[in-house]
Motif scaffolding. Sequence first.
Motif, mmCIF file in Angstrom:
data_model
loop_
_atom_site.group_PDB
_atom_site.id
_atom_site.type_symbol
_atom_site.label_atom_id
_atom_site.label_comp_id
_atom_site.label_asym_id
_atom_site.label_seq_id
_atom_site.Cartn_x
_atom_site.Cartn_y
_atom_site.Cartn_z
ATOM 1 N N ARG A 186 0.853 -1.179 0.000
ATOM 2 C CA ARG A 186 0.000 0.000 0.000
ATOM 3 C C ARG A 186 0.898 1.241 0.000
ATOM 4 N NH1 ARG A 186 -5.234 -1.090 2.258
ATOM 5 N NH2 ARG A 186 -5.076 0.782 3.514
ATOM 6 N N GLY A 187 0.307 2.398 0.243
ATOM 7 C CA GLY A 187 1.072 3.641 0.266
ATOM 8 C C GLY A 187 2.287 3.574 1.165
ATOM 9 N N PHE A 188 3.378 4.142 0.717
ATOM 10 C CA PHE A 188 4.653 4.171 1.443
ATOM 11 C C PHE A 188 5.213 2.774 1.675
ATOM 12 C CE2 PHE A 188 2.274 7.937 2.865
ATOM 13 C CZ PHE A 188 3.109 8.934 2.403
ATOM 14 N N GLY A 189 4.735 1.777 0.942
ATOM 15 C CA GLY A 189 5.211 0.408 1.112
ATOM 16 C C GLY A 189 4.628 -0.283 2.330
ATOM 17 N N SER A 190 3.545 0.265 2.878
ATOM 18 C CA SER A 190 2.965 -0.275 4.114
ATOM 19 C C SER A 190 2.277 -1.618 3.878
ATOM 20 C CB SER A 190 1.967 0.717 4.712
ATOM 21 O OG SER A 190 0.859 0.894 3.870
ATOM 22 N N VAL A 191 2.153 -2.367 4.951
ATOM 23 C CA VAL A 191 1.515 -3.684 4.943
ATOM 24 C C VAL A 191 0.473 -3.698 6.057
ATOM 25 C CG1 VAL A 191 1.890 -6.164 5.226
ATOM 26 C CG2 VAL A 191 3.644 -4.762 4.112
ATOM 27 N N ARG A 192 -0.780 -4.078 5.744
ATOM 28 C CA ARG A 192 -1.863 -4.120 6.727
ATOM 29 C C ARG A 192 -1.652 -5.262 7.711
ATOM 30 N NH1 ARG A 192 -5.008 -0.662 8.250
ATOM 31 N NH2 ARG A 192 -6.791 -1.998 8.406
ATOM 32 N N VAL A 193 -1.859 -4.969 9.006
ATOM 33 C CA VAL A 193 -1.698 -5.971 10.054
ATOM 34 C C VAL A 193 -2.746 -5.776 11.137
ATOM 35 C CG1 VAL A 193 0.811 -6.182 9.701
ATOM 36 C CG2 VAL A 193 -0.062 -4.585 11.424
ATOM 37 N N GLU A 194 -2.953 -6.836 11.897
ATOM 38 C CA GLU A 194 -3.659 -6.741 13.165
ATOM 39 C C GLU A 194 -2.577 -6.871 14.231
ATOM 40 O OE1 GLU A 194 -7.694 -8.497 14.239
ATOM 41 O OE2 GLU A 194 -6.256 -9.920 15.106
ATOM 42 N N ALA A 195 -2.585 -5.958 15.194
ATOM 43 C CA ALA A 195 -1.547 -5.937 16.219
ATOM 44 C C ALA A 195 -2.167 -6.190 17.589
ATOM 45 C CB ALA A 195 -0.826 -4.595 16.208
ATOM 46 N N ARG A 196 -1.364 -6.763 18.485
ATOM 47 C CA ARG A 196 -1.813 -6.984 19.867
ATOM 48 C C ARG A 196 -0.667 -6.714 20.817
ATOM 49 N NH1 ARG A 196 -1.247 -11.198 23.206
ATOM 50 N NH2 ARG A 196 -0.862 -12.716 21.573
ATOM 51 N N ILE A 197 -0.979 -5.953 21.853
ATOM 52 C CA ILE A 197 -0.087 -5.772 23.001
ATOM 53 C C ILE A 197 -0.953 -6.044 24.215
ATOM 54 C CG2 ILE A 197 1.287 -4.185 24.380
ATOM 55 C CD1 ILE A 197 1.993 -2.673 21.858
ATOM 56 N N GLY A 198 -0.547 -6.985 25.036
ATOM 57 C CA GLY A 198 -1.358 -7.332 26.202
ATOM 58 C C GLY A 198 -2.732 -7.788 25.760
ATOM 59 N N THR A 199 -3.768 -7.122 26.256
ATOM 60 C CA THR A 199 -5.147 -7.486 25.891
ATOM 61 C C THR A 199 -5.727 -6.573 24.809
ATOM 62 O OG1 THR A 199 -6.059 -6.101 27.651
ATOM 63 C CG2 THR A 199 -5.602 -8.419 28.200
#
Length: 98
Positions: free
Chosen positions: A44-57
């Motif tokens: 995507r724009g700027f070479g970005s990659v879509r993700v789902e992220a998790r820290i703790g809960t």
Amino acid sequence: METWEFEAELWPWKEETDAWIFVTAPPEVTEDIREASIAVGPPRGFGSVRVEARIGTTVWRTSVFPGQDGYALPIKKDVRRREGLEVDDRAVITITLI
């Protein structure tokens, strides 16, 4: 879907603000993301990659952005507040390509 877990230190985009805080994926995770994202489609724009992220809960959807030292994951203020994190803290992050 590909998933990675790593520990990283929170760092500010610019010293004078806490609006944009990131962690950087380690080299081996960065390389894995780069390879796996090819199967997902063009970047995507700027070479970005879509993700789902998790820290703790806390789980949220965002993008990782390529940088000189690896993919950078923005850590939203709401996430930092929920998880009690500040710049220079270390956090365990899980990211999944979406």
